[in-house]
Design a protein around this motif. Structure first.
Motif, PDB file in Angstrom:
ATOM      1  N   PHE A  20       0.812  -1.220   0.000  1.00 42.27           N
ATOM      2  CA  PHE A  20       0.000   0.000   0.000  1.00 42.27           C
ATOM      3  C   PHE A  20       0.847   1.273   0.000  1.00 42.27           C
ATOM      4  N   SER A  21       2.190   1.141  -0.071  1.00 40.44           N
ATOM      5  CA  SER A  21       3.009   2.359  -0.101  1.00 40.44           C
ATOM      6  C   SER A  21       4.248   2.127  -0.972  1.00 40.44           C
ATOM      7  N   VAL A  22       4.855   3.245  -1.389  1.00 44.57           N
ATOM      8  CA  VAL A  22       6.049   3.179  -2.237  1.00 44.57           C
ATOM      9  C   VAL A  22       7.210   2.588  -1.443  1.00 44.57           C
ATOM     10  N   ASN A  23       7.331   2.962  -0.169  1.00 46.06           N
ATOM     11  CA  ASN A  23       8.419   2.406   0.649  1.00 46.06           C
ATOM     12  C   ASN A  23       8.318   0.886   0.782  1.00 46.06           C
ATOM     13  N   GLN A  24       7.105   0.382   0.921  1.00 47.39           N
ATOM     14  CA  GLN A  24       6.940  -1.075   1.003  1.00 47.39           C
ATOM     15  C   GLN A  24       7.437  -1.725  -0.291  1.00 47.39           C
ATOM     16  N   ALA A  25       7.094  -1.106  -1.425  1.00 42.25           N
ATOM     17  CA  ALA A  25       7.526  -1.662  -2.713  1.00 42.25           C
ATOM     18  C   ALA A  25       9.049  -1.620  -2.848  1.00 42.25           C
ATOM     19  N   LEU A  26       9.638  -0.521  -2.391  1.00 43.10           N
ATOM     20  CA  LEU A  26      11.098  -0.379  -2.459  1.00 43.10           C
ATOM     21  C   LEU A  26      11.781  -1.477  -1.633  1.00 43.10           C
ATOM     22  N   LEU A  27      11.275  -1.717  -0.439  1.00 38.77           N
ATOM     23  CA  LEU A  27      11.862  -2.759   0.417  1.00 38.77           C
ATOM     24  C   LEU A  27      11.703  -4.143  -0.220  1.00 38.77           C
ATOM     25  N   ALA A  28      10.528  -4.390  -0.792  1.00 35.99           N
ATOM     26  CA  ALA A  28      10.285  -5.697  -1.422  1.00 35.99           C
ATOM     27  C   ALA A  28      11.248  -5.902  -2.596  1.00 35.99           C
ATOM     28  N   ALA A  29      11.485  -4.844  -3.366  1.00 40.38           N
ATOM     29  CA  ALA A  29      12.422  -4.941  -4.494  1.00 40.38           C
ATOM     30  C   ALA A  29      13.841  -5.198  -3.984  1.00 40.38           C
ATOM     31  N   LYS A  30      14.213  -4.507  -2.908  1.00 37.03           N
ATOM     32  CA  LYS A  30      15.545  -4.715  -2.320  1.00 37.03           C
ATOM     33  C   LYS A  30      15.735  -6.167  -1.890  1.00 37.03           C
ATOM     34  N   ALA A  31      14.657  -6.769  -1.366  1.00 38.00           N
ATOM     35  CA  ALA A  31      14.744  -8.154  -0.892  1.00 38.00           C
ATOM     36  C   ALA A  31      14.798  -9.152  -2.054  1.00 38.00           C
ATOM     37  N   GLY A  32      14.481  -8.669  -3.275  1.00 37.31           N
ATOM     38  CA  GLY A  32      14.594  -9.545  -4.448  1.00 37.31           C
ATOM     39  C   GLY A  32      13.277 -10.141  -4.913  1.00 37.31           C
ATOM     40  N   ALA A  33      12.155  -9.459  -4.612  1.00 34.22           N
ATOM     41  CA  ALA A  33      10.848  -9.970  -5.056  1.00 34.22           C
ATOM     42  C   ALA A  33      10.783 -10.008  -6.586  1.00 34.22           C
ATOM     43  N   THR A  34      10.135 -11.029  -7.120  1.00 31.49           N
ATOM     44  CA  THR A  34       9.912 -11.082  -8.574  1.00 31.49           C
ATOM     45  C   THR A  34       8.866 -10.024  -8.953  1.00 31.49           C
ATOM     46  N   TYR A  35       7.814  -9.940  -8.128  1.00 32.66           N
ATOM     47  CA  TYR A  35       6.736  -8.967  -8.350  1.00 32.66           C
ATOM     48  C   TYR A  35       6.380  -8.267  -7.038  1.00 32.66           C
ATOM     49  N   VAL A  36       5.837  -7.058  -7.156  1.00 37.13           N
ATOM     50  CA  VAL A  36       5.146  -6.426  -6.023  1.00 37.13           C
ATOM     51  C   VAL A  36       3.729  -6.102  -6.485  1.00 37.13           C
ATOM     52  N   SER A  37       2.781  -6.236  -5.573  1.00 38.99           N
ATOM     53  CA  SER A  37       1.378  -5.976  -5.927  1.00 38.99           C
ATOM     54  C   SER A  37       0.780  -4.837  -5.107  1.00 38.99           C
ATOM     55  N   PRO A  38       0.834  -3.605  -5.639  1.00 40.12           N
ATOM     56  CA  PRO A  38       0.103  -2.512  -4.979  1.00 40.12           C
ATOM     57  C   PRO A  38      -1.395  -2.677  -5.207  1.00 40.12           C
ATOM     58  N   PHE A  39      -2.167  -2.551  -4.111  1.00 45.84           N
ATOM     59  CA  PHE A  39      -3.629  -2.746  -4.157  1.00 45.84           C
ATOM     60  C   PHE A  39      -4.296  -1.382  -4.330  1.00 45.84           C
ATOM     61  N   ILE A  40      -4.455  -0.953  -5.560  1.00 47.40           N
ATOM     62  CA  ILE A  40      -4.896   0.422  -5.764  1.00 47.40           C
ATOM     63  C   ILE A  40      -6.375   0.669  -5.446  1.00 47.40           C
ATOM     64  N   GLY A  41      -7.228  -0.306  -5.748  1.00 53.00           N
ATOM     65  CA  GLY A  41      -8.660  -0.127  -5.463  1.00 53.00           C
ATOM     66  C   GLY A  41      -8.911   0.065  -3.977  1.00 53.00           C
ATOM     67  N   ARG A  42      -8.199  -0.719  -3.154  1.00 56.13           N
ATOM     68  CA  ARG A  42      -8.417  -0.599  -1.704  1.00 56.13           C
ATOM     69  C   ARG A  42      -7.928   0.759  -1.194  1.00 56.13           C
ATOM     70  N   LEU A  43      -6.908   1.332  -1.851  1.00 58.22           N
ATOM     71  CA  LEU A  43      -6.466   2.688  -1.466  1.00 58.22           C
ATOM     72  C   LEU A  43      -7.512   3.711  -1.895  1.00 58.22           C
ATOM     73  N   ASP A  44      -8.004   3.580  -3.134  1.00 55.39           N
ATOM     74  CA  ASP A  44      -9.071   4.494  -3.597  1.00 55.39           C
ATOM     75  C   ASP A  44     -10.261   4.440  -2.635  1.00 55.39           C
ATOM     76  N   ASP A  45     -10.573   3.210  -2.174  1.00 49.52           N
ATOM     77  CA  ASP A  45     -11.736   3.030  -1.276  1.00 49.52           C
ATOM     78  C   ASP A  45     -11.635   3.875  -0.003  1.00 49.52           C
ATOM     79  N   ILE A  46     -10.384   4.153   0.437  1.00 51.45           N
ATOM     80  CA  ILE A  46     -10.252   4.937   1.678  1.00 51.45           C
ATOM     81  C   ILE A  46      -9.812   6.380   1.391  1.00 51.45           C
ATOM     82  N   GLY A  47     -10.015   6.808   0.124  1.00 50.73           N
ATOM     83  CA  GLY A  47      -9.797   8.213  -0.212  1.00 50.73           C
ATOM     84  C   GLY A  47      -8.377   8.594  -0.565  1.00 50.73           C
ATOM     85  N   HIS A  48      -7.507   7.571  -0.864  1.00 51.63           N
ATOM     86  CA  HIS A  48      -6.157   7.868  -1.345  1.00 51.63           C
ATOM     87  C   HIS A  48      -6.108   7.564  -2.833  1.00 51.63           C
ATOM     88  N   GLU A  49      -5.264   8.299  -3.590  1.00 49.98           N
ATOM     89  CA  GLU A  49      -5.178   8.004  -5.011  1.00 49.98           C
ATOM     90  C   GLU A  49      -4.214   6.839  -5.210  1.00 49.98           C
TER      91      GLU A  49
END
Ligand code: E4P
Length: 214
Positions: free
Chosen positions: A110-139
């Protein structure tokens, strides 16, 4: 941009696969639970339909448990990608799994920092959940734009899967943001096909065809 289908429903997967528009599948425990089927049998069936990455989720919450689960799941097929939750134990597992060449999809991002950490750890993919963020008023899409920019700047190999997609505009925005993948529910894929001018145009062409002497 690759399009994955976000469902565990075999009929939907078969249909979208026959349309020739999907490159992979994502599931999660809620989607699998809806099917009321035995997990392994269901995953095996999905793997046999689609020639692409199939995400299935590990449910352990400690690294040792996740690694054990992920290794076992990855033995079902070389196309299996194991979803790992975005928690410190999850990233510890991702690092170990990366060294074992087991593909991972860090989920519940749900955040850019989480994605950055996941990439650092060597994740093949990261999945940002955009609809759930929109649901709580974040873009939601803004974090996708930011993570794509950062991954490109630093040449991270991790790919961004835009998840929790609710409507066709989300797919367009994901593509404009340069996301590697959008994982799209079946109903949204159906909507992507639709345009009233296509239907009207086709109807008129068919009517006019009938007027041609043959
Ligand atoms: C896919 O990887 C996600 O689990 C899924 O897109 C979540 O979607 P939802 O927010 O509609 O449950």
């Amino acid at each position: 941009m690759k399009i994955f289908i976000d469902t565990a429903n075999v009929e939907e997967i078969k249909k979208a696969n026959e349309w020739g528009v999907i490159d992979g599948v994502t599931t999660n425990p809620s989607l699998v639970a809806k099917e009321g089927r035995e997990f392994k049998e269901l995953v095996r069936e999905i793997v046999n339909i689609v020639d692409g990455h199939i995400s299935v989720e590990a449910i352990s919450t400690n690294a040792e448990g996740m690694v054990k689960e992920a290794v076992a799941l990855s033995e079902w097929s070389q196309n299996i990608v194991v979803k790992i939750p975005m928690i410190p134990e999850g990233l510890r597992a991702v690092k170990i799994l990366n060294a074992k060449s087991v593909k991972t999809n860090v989920t519940l991002v749900f955040s850019v920092n989480q994605a950055l950490l996941a990439a650092k750890a060597g994740a093949t993919y990261v999945s940002p959940f955009i609809g759930r963020l929109d649901d709580i008023g974040h873009e939601g899409m803004q974090i996708v734009r930011d993570m794509v920019e950062i991954f490109n700047t630093y040449n991270f190999k991790t790919e961004v899967i835009v998840a929790s997609i609710r409507h066709p505009l989300h797919v367009i925005e994901a593509a404009k943001a340069g996301a590697h993948v959008a994982t799209v529910p079946f109903k949204v894929i159906e909507k992507m096909f639709k345009h009233p001018l296509t239907d009207i145009g086709l109807e008129r062409f068919l009517e006019d065809w009938e007027k041609i002497p043959k």
